[in-house]
Write a protein that holds these residues in place. Structure first.
Motif, PDB file in Angstrom:
ATOM      1  N   SER A   1       0.829  -1.208   0.000  1.00  0.00           N
ATOM      2  CA  SER A   1       0.000   0.000   0.000  1.00  0.00           C
ATOM      3  C   SER A   1       0.863   1.256   0.000  1.00  0.00           C
ATOM      4  N   LEU A   2       1.884   1.284   0.860  1.00  0.00           N
ATOM      5  CA  LEU A   2       2.749   2.467   0.961  1.00  0.00           C
ATOM      6  C   LEU A   2       3.642   2.602  -0.264  1.00  0.00           C
ATOM      7  N   ALA A   3       4.139   1.470  -0.788  1.00  0.00           N
ATOM      8  CA  ALA A   3       5.014   1.520  -1.956  1.00  0.00           C
ATOM      9  C   ALA A   3       4.269   2.074  -3.170  1.00  0.00           C
ATOM     10  N   LYS A   4       3.020   1.650  -3.344  1.00  0.00           N
ATOM     11  CA  LYS A   4       2.233   2.149  -4.465  1.00  0.00           C
ATOM     12  C   LYS A   4       1.964   3.644  -4.330  1.00  0.00           C
ATOM     13  N   LYS A   5       1.682   4.090  -3.117  1.00  0.00           N
ATOM     14  CA  LYS A   5       1.372   5.504  -2.881  1.00  0.00           C
ATOM     15  C   LYS A   5       2.579   6.398  -3.107  1.00  0.00           C
TER      16      LYS A   5
ATOM     17  N   LEU B   1       4.828   7.522  -9.823  1.00  0.00           N
ATOM     18  CA  LEU B   1       3.555   8.198  -9.572  1.00  0.00           C
ATOM     19  C   LEU B   1       3.755   9.564  -8.915  1.00  0.00           C
ATOM     20  N   ASN B   2       5.006   9.864  -8.534  1.00  0.00           N
ATOM     21  CA  ASN B   2       5.310  11.151  -7.898  1.00  0.00           C
ATOM     22  C   ASN B   2       6.565  11.752  -8.534  1.00  0.00           C
ATOM     23  N   PRO B   3       6.529  12.024  -9.842  1.00  0.00           N
ATOM     24  CA  PRO B   3       7.728  12.525 -10.530  1.00  0.00           C
ATOM     25  C   PRO B   3       8.210  13.843  -9.933  1.00  0.00           C
ATOM     26  N   GLY B   4       9.507  13.892  -9.630  1.00  0.00           N
ATOM     27  CA  GLY B   4      10.108  15.122  -9.100  1.00  0.00           C
ATOM     28  C   GLY B   4       9.917  15.327  -7.615  1.00  0.00           C
ATOM     29  N   ASP B   5       9.177  14.458  -6.950  1.00  0.00           N
ATOM     30  CA  ASP B   5       8.922  14.611  -5.512  1.00  0.00           C
ATOM     31  C   ASP B   5      10.021  13.868  -4.740  1.00  0.00           C
TER      32      ASP B   5
ATOM     33  N   ALA C   1       8.832  12.001  -1.512  1.00  0.00           N
ATOM     34  CA  ALA C   1       8.178  10.718  -1.799  1.00  0.00           C
ATOM     35  C   ALA C   1       9.209   9.668  -2.179  1.00  0.00           C
ATOM     36  N   GLU C   2      10.233  10.074  -2.929  1.00  0.00           N
ATOM     37  CA  GLU C   2      11.293   9.137  -3.311  1.00  0.00           C
ATOM     38  C   GLU C   2      12.042   8.632  -2.078  1.00  0.00           C
ATOM     39  N   ALA C   3      12.332   9.550  -1.135  1.00  0.00           N
ATOM     40  CA  ALA C   3      13.027   9.140   0.092  1.00  0.00           C
ATOM     41  C   ALA C   3      12.152   8.204   0.929  1.00  0.00           C
ATOM     42  N   ARG C   4      10.843   8.528   1.021  1.00  0.00           N
ATOM     43  CA  ARG C   4       9.927   7.650   1.766  1.00  0.00           C
ATOM     44  C   ARG C   4       9.862   6.272   1.117  1.00  0.00           C
ATOM     45  N   PHE C   5       9.844   6.263  -0.215  1.00  0.00           N
ATOM     46  CA  PHE C   5       9.771   5.004  -0.949  1.00  0.00           C
ATOM     47  C   PHE C   5      10.973   4.116  -0.637  1.00  0.00           C
ATOM     48  N   LYS C   6      12.163   4.716  -0.590  1.00  0.00           N
ATOM     49  CA  LYS C   6      13.374   3.956  -0.277  1.00  0.00           C
ATOM     50  C   LYS C   6      13.314   3.412   1.151  1.00  0.00           C
ATOM     51  N   ASP C   7      12.842   4.248   2.094  1.00  0.00           N
ATOM     52  CA  ASP C   7      12.735   3.793   3.483  1.00  0.00           C
ATOM     53  C   ASP C   7      11.717   2.664   3.613  1.00  0.00           C
ATOM     54  N   ILE C   8      10.604   2.793   2.905  1.00  0.00           N
ATOM     55  CA  ILE C   8       9.550   1.759   2.952  1.00  0.00           C
ATOM     56  C   ILE C   8      10.092   0.432   2.419  1.00  0.00           C
TER      57      ILE C   8
ATOM     58  N   VAL D   1      17.868  -7.917  -1.636  1.00  0.00           N
ATOM     59  CA  VAL D   1      17.100  -7.246  -2.683  1.00  0.00           C
ATOM     60  C   VAL D   1      15.614  -7.214  -2.330  1.00  0.00           C
ATOM     61  N   SER D   2      15.007  -6.058  -2.532  1.00  0.00           N
ATOM     62  CA  SER D   2      13.559  -5.910  -2.420  1.00  0.00           C
ATOM     63  C   SER D   2      13.038  -5.445  -3.776  1.00  0.00           C
ATOM     64  N   VAL D   3      12.228  -6.267  -4.437  1.00  0.00           N
ATOM     65  CA  VAL D   3      11.736  -5.949  -5.779  1.00  0.00           C
ATOM     66  C   VAL D   3      10.468  -5.105  -5.672  1.00  0.00           C
ATOM     67  N   LEU D   4      10.483  -3.964  -6.316  1.00  0.00           N
ATOM     68  CA  LEU D   4       9.348  -3.044  -6.257  1.00  0.00           C
ATOM     69  C   LEU D   4       8.222  -3.513  -7.177  1.00  0.00           C
ATOM     70  N   PRO D   5       6.985  -3.248  -6.815  1.00  0.00           N
ATOM     71  CA  PRO D   5       5.858  -3.687  -7.649  1.00  0.00           C
ATOM     72  C   PRO D   5       5.790  -2.909  -8.961  1.00  0.00           C
ATOM     73  N   HIS D   6       5.159  -3.508  -9.963  1.00  0.00           N
ATOM     74  CA  HIS D   6       4.988  -2.870 -11.274  1.00  0.00           C
ATOM     75  C   HIS D   6       3.498  -2.653 -11.513  1.00  0.00           C
ATOM     76  N   PRO D   7       3.110  -1.540 -12.137  1.00  0.00           N
ATOM     77  CA  PRO D   7       1.674  -1.264 -12.319  1.00  0.00           C
ATOM     78  C   PRO D   7       0.990  -2.191 -13.324  1.00  0.00           C
ATOM     79  N   VAL D   8       1.740  -2.865 -14.201  1.00  0.00           N
ATOM     80  CA  VAL D   8       1.142  -3.700 -15.246  1.00  0.00           C
ATOM     81  C   VAL D   8       1.517  -5.168 -15.091  1.00  0.00           C
ATOM     82  N   PHE D   9       2.789  -5.438 -14.841  1.00  0.00           N
ATOM     83  CA  PHE D   9       3.277  -6.812 -14.818  1.00  0.00           C
ATOM     84  C   PHE D   9       3.276  -7.393 -13.404  1.00  0.00           C
ATOM     85  N   ARG D  10       3.114  -8.710 -13.327  1.00  0.00           N
ATOM     86  CA  ARG D  10       3.337  -9.445 -12.086  1.00  0.00           C
ATOM     87  C   ARG D  10       4.095 -10.731 -12.430  1.00  0.00           C
TER      88      ARG D  10
END
Length: 314
Positions: free
Chosen positions: A25-29, A34-38, A41-48, A209-218
């Motif tokens: 939920s947090l990774a998608k948000k 989804l947050n270009p230039g933010d 949000a990028e730092a939060r994403f790395k911490d998450i 390694v932690s693989v991030l989710p993709h909006p189209v592929f699984r």
């Protein structure tokens, strides 16, 4: 990284499923796409991502909950007491009075023997000495391994990549992500860990390694899955339709009279590891976004003359 439980917003008693759901939920948000230039949000994403990787490792989570390691996976210094260094029987370093209190040193030991032993143990166990053992003898000791968590984009994990990464301790590492790397897999970089003692070799860097989710592929094993929306006409008459794959767009031939749920297999278009997987494309028939009276009248008339029951089994 701060407390991983706090980052994911879960309690220390959270189950693996609760941790996984919170992460997704947090990774998608906060995903950078989804947050270009933010930058926040990028730092939060790395911490998450780092927190999820940390808590997904059962041994690390146990050690962290027990206070044996910190949020970076480094061992915490353990407090030691005089009783840890006590001997019993002849030549004991201390003795206890009948009332149970500490009385003093006895036998042949003295303060210099006791504290010399303590300091030697400390130097050998923690590496704080200058590489000198008892009696002035030199010794060599391998450095400890350094543990890191690395978020990797979905396509980088599937296809492989080379990354230059700034680690939490300030070190910059060039990392080769092998094609097909999986969630939770650990990469070992020889000699990139803690420095050795007395000329000993350095430890290794262990990167989880932690693989991030993709909006189209699984991903399922070596295969990639996605859903392809098609029009009513494409489903009935068939045709060639462009499809995104992990290696780029390709044209796929839709067979005539294809229903929703039909799966087309694109061989070799899945995970690009030593053994390539396939890409499974599931068709989804989609009606026009707005109601169409002409289409409705035509289908109604057609069904009146050609009745069928799609819910009838057999």
């Amino acid at each position: 990284m701060a407390d991983p439980y706090t980052i994911l917003g879960v309690s220390k008693t959270a189950t693996d499923d609760e941790i996984r759901k919170a992460y997704k939920s947090l990774a998608k948000k906060n995903h950078p796409d989804l947050n270009p230039g933010d930058k926040e949000a990028e730092a939060r994403f790395k911490d998450i991502s780092a927190a999820h990787t940390f808590l997904s490792d059962k041994e690390k989570r146990r050690a962290y909950d027990a206070g044996e390691i910190d949020e970076q996976g480094q061992e915490k210094p353990q407090r030691r007491y005089y009783r840890d260094y006590a001997d019993t029987g002849a030549g004991e370093r201390y003795y206890t009075s009948p009332e149970g209190g500490f009385e003093g040193f006895g036998g042949s030991g003295d303060f210099s023997d006791l504290f010399g032993d303590i300091l030697r143990r400390r130097d050998a166990g923690t590496g704080t000495g200058a590489g000198t053992g008892p009696g002035g003898a030199q010794f060599r000791m391998r450095g400890g391994d350094a543990h890191y968590a690395l978020p990797v984009d979905f396509l980088e994990a599937v296809n492989g990549a080379k990354k230059r990464v700034d680690m939490p301790d300030g070190k910059t590492l060039d990392i080769t992500i092998p094609a097909g790397v999986e969630e939770g897999q650990t990469l070992r970089l020889k000699g990139q860990g803690m420095p050795g003692i007395g000329g000993g070799p350095a430890g290794d860097a262990l990167i989880t390694v932690s693989v991030l989710p993709h909006p189209v592929f699984r991903r399922e094993g070596q295969d990639i899955k996605s859903v392809l929306p098609v029009t009513l006409g494409e489903a009935l008459a068939g045709g060639s339709v462009p499809v995104e794959t992990v290696t780029g767009p390709v044209n796929v031939k839709i067979p005539k009279n294809s229903n929703t749920g039909r799966v087309l297999r694109l061989r070799g278009k899945g995970v690009q590891g030593k053994a390539k997987g396939d890409h499974l494309v599931e068709l989804q028939v989609v009606l026009p976004p707005e109601p169409d009276a002409a289409l409705e009248d035509f289908v109604t008339a057609w069904e009146r003359d050609h009745p069928y029951n799609p819910r009838q089994g057999g």
